[in-house]
Enzyme design. Sequence first.
Site, PDB file in Angstrom:
ATOM      1  N   TYR A   1       0.830  -1.201   0.000  1.00  0.00           N
ATOM      2  CA  TYR A   1       0.000   0.000   0.000  1.00  0.00           C
ATOM      3  C   TYR A   1       0.859   1.242   0.000  1.00  0.00           C
ATOM      4  O   TYR A   1       2.078   1.176   0.218  1.00  0.00           O
ATOM      5  CB  TYR A   1      -0.935   0.002   1.219  1.00  0.00           C
ATOM      6  CG  TYR A   1      -0.255   0.308   2.539  1.00  0.00           C
ATOM      7  CD1 TYR A   1       0.565  -0.625   3.163  1.00  0.00           C
ATOM      8  CD2 TYR A   1      -0.399   1.549   3.167  1.00  0.00           C
ATOM      9  CE1 TYR A   1       1.197  -0.339   4.366  1.00  0.00           C
ATOM     10  CE2 TYR A   1       0.219   1.834   4.365  1.00  0.00           C
ATOM     11  CZ  TYR A   1       1.015   0.890   4.961  1.00  0.00           C
ATOM     12  OH  TYR A   1       1.649   1.179   6.146  1.00  0.00           O
TER      13      TYR A   1
ATOM     14  N   LYS B   1       6.560  -1.930   1.712  1.00  0.00           N
ATOM     15  CA  LYS B   1       5.390  -1.341   2.386  1.00  0.00           C
ATOM     16  C   LYS B   1       4.215  -2.302   2.281  1.00  0.00           C
ATOM     17  O   LYS B   1       3.235  -2.072   1.555  1.00  0.00           O
ATOM     18  CB  LYS B   1       5.057   0.042   1.809  1.00  0.00           C
ATOM     19  CG  LYS B   1       4.202   0.884   2.755  1.00  0.00           C
ATOM     20  CD  LYS B   1       4.253   2.339   2.393  1.00  0.00           C
ATOM     21  CE  LYS B   1       3.271   3.194   3.159  1.00  0.00           C
ATOM     22  NZ  LYS B   1       3.388   3.156   4.611  1.00  0.00           N
TER      23      LYS B   1
ATOM     24  N   GLU C   1      12.402   2.290  13.979  1.00  0.00           N
ATOM     25  CA  GLU C   1      11.469   3.335  13.546  1.00  0.00           C
ATOM     26  C   GLU C   1      10.188   3.208  14.367  1.00  0.00           C
ATOM     27  O   GLU C   1      10.043   2.278  15.165  1.00  0.00           O
ATOM     28  CB  GLU C   1      11.160   3.196  12.050  1.00  0.00           C
ATOM     29  CG  GLU C   1      10.497   1.872  11.702  1.00  0.00           C
ATOM     30  CD  GLU C   1      10.207   1.679  10.226  1.00  0.00           C
ATOM     31  OE1 GLU C   1      10.041   2.670   9.506  1.00  0.00           O
ATOM     32  OE2 GLU C   1      10.119   0.509   9.812  1.00  0.00           O
TER      33      GLU C   1
ATOM     34  N   LEU D   1      11.171   1.205   6.869  1.00  0.00           N
ATOM     35  CA  LEU D   1      10.550   1.714   5.656  1.00  0.00           C
ATOM     36  C   LEU D   1      11.228   3.052   5.347  1.00  0.00           C
ATOM     37  O   LEU D   1      11.305   3.918   6.226  1.00  0.00           O
ATOM     38  CB  LEU D   1       9.048   1.935   5.855  1.00  0.00           C
ATOM     39  CG  LEU D   1       8.386   2.414   4.573  1.00  0.00           C
ATOM     40  CD1 LEU D   1       8.185   1.249   3.617  1.00  0.00           C
ATOM     41  CD2 LEU D   1       7.070   3.101   4.842  1.00  0.00           C
TER      42      LEU D   1
HETATM   43  N1  PDD Z   1       3.037   4.976   7.398  1.00  0.00           N
HETATM   44  N2  PDD Z   1       7.698   3.687   8.834  1.00  0.00           N
HETATM   45  C1  PDD Z   1       6.576   2.946   8.773  1.00  0.00           C
HETATM   46  C2  PDD Z   1       6.584   1.584   9.389  1.00  0.00           C
HETATM   47  C3  PDD Z   1       5.422   3.457   8.149  1.00  0.00           C
HETATM   48  O1  PDD Z   1       4.312   2.711   8.073  1.00  0.00           O
HETATM   49  C4  PDD Z   1       5.459   4.767   7.596  1.00  0.00           C
HETATM   50  C5  PDD Z   1       4.269   5.353   6.895  1.00  0.00           C
HETATM   51  C6  PDD Z   1       6.649   5.504   7.696  1.00  0.00           C
HETATM   52  C7  PDD Z   1       6.778   6.879   7.101  1.00  0.00           C
HETATM   53  O2  PDD Z   1       6.739   6.825   5.694  1.00  0.00           O
HETATM   54  P1  PDD Z   1       6.179   8.052   4.832  1.00  0.00           P
HETATM   55  O3  PDD Z   1       6.995   9.242   5.193  1.00  0.00           O
HETATM   56  O4  PDD Z   1       6.392   7.625   3.419  1.00  0.00           O
HETATM   57  O5  PDD Z   1       4.724   8.234   5.188  1.00  0.00           O
HETATM   58  C8  PDD Z   1       7.742   4.925   8.305  1.00  0.00           C
HETATM   59  C9  PDD Z   1       1.817   5.408   6.747  1.00  0.00           C
HETATM   60  C10 PDD Z   1       1.583   6.862   6.866  1.00  0.00           C
HETATM   61  C11 PDD Z   1       0.669   4.559   7.285  1.00  0.00           C
HETATM   62  O6  PDD Z   1       0.876   3.355   7.403  1.00  0.00           O
HETATM   63  O7  PDD Z   1      -0.413   5.087   7.535  1.00  0.00           O
END
Ligand code: PDD
Length: 291
Positions: A33, A147, A180, A205
């Site tokens: 996703y 992801k 993270e 991620l």
């Molecule tokens: N989450 N690390 C993880 C495990 C994440 O699921 C996300 C993003 C990030 C940050 O990635 P980005 O800057 O591309 O949003 C880091 C999204 C927002 C979610 O699962 O809702």
Amino acid sequence: MPRYAYVNGRYLPHAQAAVHIEDRGYQFADGVYEVVPVYQGALVDEGPHLDRLERSLGELRIAMPVARATLELISHELMRRNDLTQGMLYMQVTRGVAPRDHRFPATARPALVMTTRQTKPHGEALVTQGIKVITVPDIRWRRCDIKSTALLPNVLAKQQAAEAGAYEAWQVDGEGYVTEGSSTNAWIVNAEGKVVTRDASHAILNGITRITLLKQIREAGFELEERAFTLEEAKAAREAFLTSSTSFVLPVVAIDETPVGNGHPGILCGKLRAGYLDYMASLEDRPGGMA
Ligand code: PDD
């Protein structure tokens, strides 16, 4: 105005949008996703989000469900139909519908679902008072760079944070290093004033907000280290913050109830957040407008 979702070629009223019970996303979390932020009517970093979607799909040997240009068209059409100005666009691709069998199906076609959600800007308190994080052991698989929709450890971690009155849970690996957050990337400003965030590897991620912010930090000339940092170092840091497509840049003022720095949002974090908001406000990719 009805809210629409896109499901495998059709725009459906959100409440009636559904996928088949043998979709492999439902049975095996066999899918990926993306969450793309929408700010003042513009998609933020759509290109890098689609790059990451293609990469995640490639790692799992799932084909792109439609051409990339078509994905962009659907995104904009859904935003237009839902009059989306602030919030997020969610896209999910699974390996498709097939009788349950762990092996890849020979014939299933990848399934594509897209939704949007309008959200309010962050409450001022989050920004002015900062947020708390707790820490949990990182119990995830070793391909966190993909992801994937398989988010059970992340769900458990975020729930634990919520029950502890915290905004986020930072995950800590077996050697004591922070990987993270459950849905965000983790950052500190160490005692020497250097911005530190974990290097991109299979352990995290590689956030799109992270990538954009790294660029802004380099351009602004702040000192930066992309490396793992321990929980100990984080607790002794001058500042801490987190980033994601829905949180943007938020100051962390306590880790496991230990105040970070003076217990107030950091100055550098404030500058980085302001710079990131300026960047988002400057984007011109508005639906129906200039792409
Ligand atoms: N989450 N690390 C993880 C495990 C994440 O699921 C996300 C993003 C990030 C940050 O990635 P980005 O800057 O591309 O949003 C880091 C999204 C927002 C979610 O699962 O809702």
